[in-house]
Scaffold this motif. Sequence first.
Motif, PDB file in Angstrom:
ATOM      1  N   TYR A 403      -3.954 -40.354  -9.797  1.00  0.00           N
ATOM      2  CA  TYR A 403      -4.980 -40.432  -8.567  1.00  0.00           C
ATOM      3  C   TYR A 403      -4.553 -41.571  -7.673  1.00  0.00           C
ATOM      4  O   TYR A 403      -3.323 -42.467  -8.093  1.00  0.00           O
ATOM      5  CB  TYR A 403      -6.373 -40.716  -9.035  1.00  0.00           C
ATOM      6  N   THR A 404      -4.787 -41.662  -6.344  1.00  0.00           N
ATOM      7  CA  THR A 404      -4.476 -42.526  -5.643  1.00  0.00           C
ATOM      8  C   THR A 404      -5.513 -43.062  -4.874  1.00  0.00           C
ATOM      9  O   THR A 404      -6.762 -42.414  -4.492  1.00  0.00           O
ATOM     10  CB  THR A 404      -3.457 -42.256  -4.441  1.00  0.00           C
ATOM     11  N   PRO A 405      -5.840 -44.386  -4.374  1.00  0.00           N
ATOM     12  CA  PRO A 405      -7.061 -44.748  -3.705  1.00  0.00           C
ATOM     13  C   PRO A 405      -7.238 -44.249  -2.512  1.00  0.00           C
ATOM     14  O   PRO A 405      -6.235 -43.967  -1.775  1.00  0.00           O
ATOM     15  CB  PRO A 405      -6.863 -46.461  -3.463  1.00  0.00           C
ATOM     16  N   LEU A 406      -8.271 -44.015  -1.895  1.00  0.00           N
ATOM     17  CA  LEU A 406      -8.529 -43.857  -0.470  1.00  0.00           C
ATOM     18  C   LEU A 406      -8.054 -44.933   0.466  1.00  0.00           C
ATOM     19  O   LEU A 406      -8.587 -46.284  -0.055  1.00  0.00           O
ATOM     20  CB  LEU A 406     -10.161 -43.259  -0.324  1.00  0.00           C
ATOM     21  N   ARG A 407      -7.511 -44.716   1.457  1.00  0.00           N
ATOM     22  CA  ARG A 407      -7.234 -45.599   2.378  1.00  0.00           C
ATOM     23  C   ARG A 407      -8.597 -45.709   3.533  1.00  0.00           C
ATOM     24  O   ARG A 407      -9.068 -44.593   3.756  1.00  0.00           O
ATOM     25  CB  ARG A 407      -6.227 -45.248   3.205  1.00  0.00           C
TER      26      ARG A 407
END
Length: 418
Positions: A403-407
Amino acid sequence: MQRLRLLLCTGSLLCTTLAQAGTAIVIGGALRQDNPTVWQRVVREAGGPGARIAVFATAAANPERSAQQIITALQREGADARFIPVAPRLPGEDLQARLNDPALIEQVRSSQGVFFSGGAQELIVDTLQPAGQPSPMLRAIHEVVDRGGVVAGTSAGAAIMSRMMFRDAQDNLGILRGQWREGREYDRGLGFVGPDLFIDQHFLKRGRIGRLLPAMQRLGYRLGLGVEENSAAVIKDRQVEVIGARGALLVDLREARSDARLPAFNVRGARLSYLDSGDRYDLATHQATPAPHKLREPRIDPAASDYKPYLPRGHFFGDILGDGAIVSAMAQLLDSPADEVRGLAYEPVPGARGRASRLGFEFRLYKAPGLQGWFSGALGGEDYTVLDARLDVIPVQVAHPLYTPLRPTAMPASAPHP
């Protein structure tokens, strides 16, 4: 009474016949001193108060201390427990002289029980069974069991109970991914529970379903038993009784299959049963009997017309090899509306940049004919017995990062400042 005869099998593999007269008590490790149920059972199976029990701390890092802790607990229950100083890590002792000492061998032979400590199980087999050959000391231990005595072991002392054993296999995912070498991950055990049952320990706490399944497949076992910490499985006359704080997971691969076209471990149709404290299992008939206090409660049968699941719909287990996760998933399957419960076994790639992938495994538990269970709070907990949950394990590619953090987005001009 039939005698237990030691046989040398193909490839110098030490094995035993099924005619075992005695009792094996397989303790999952981390056995507390204040667990009288297990300690009392060891003494009882050895003959009760006054029973002579030989204590082997062969696996221990500090043999004298480990042996003394075991002796204290056994003596508290009335046993005449004595340390047998045969341990590679025992300072100032000639190991070979002790191992072949006729007086010590006779002391073991005349005992009514034997207890193996925890530690490193390879030290036990390398000492008592060098190069796969039984030493006179090991033969004396088998004589104790042969005439109806008890052999008990905790942690490493449990690992050596089956004909084959995990030698040093701490990496569950490594085993799932195919890391499997004789003399490294696996080795010969001492065969106290017969040739057809594979033993594992510290089972639920350390998520060892991940290593038990591929080990059983590689070694040709159809039945495996993973015993939880501070708990024990008492195996006598082909009957298994679970005692202690928690329970044991029985893995049945008799009807399981795998797809040879897949380039990694996989299994379909495995049967899992969680046996709680007080439950029994017959190794000959493959029938389980819940503890009496469980049988006083209504049976949970998903196929019944009056089935009313108690738990919410089963959720996804992000780490199916986590502490107790596999049994929690089985309880969700049994007692929720979900037809299946899924989980993932994988390992993040530290420091991975960009999109990468790595081999993981999806665990899919699902309802099938025969699934049933019981629930009881009589012992102060939320205790399930779950019989015949089905399991498929398939290899998958897991993306990294998962997963990746929301910008953050630009704040609208009309939005007030905080």
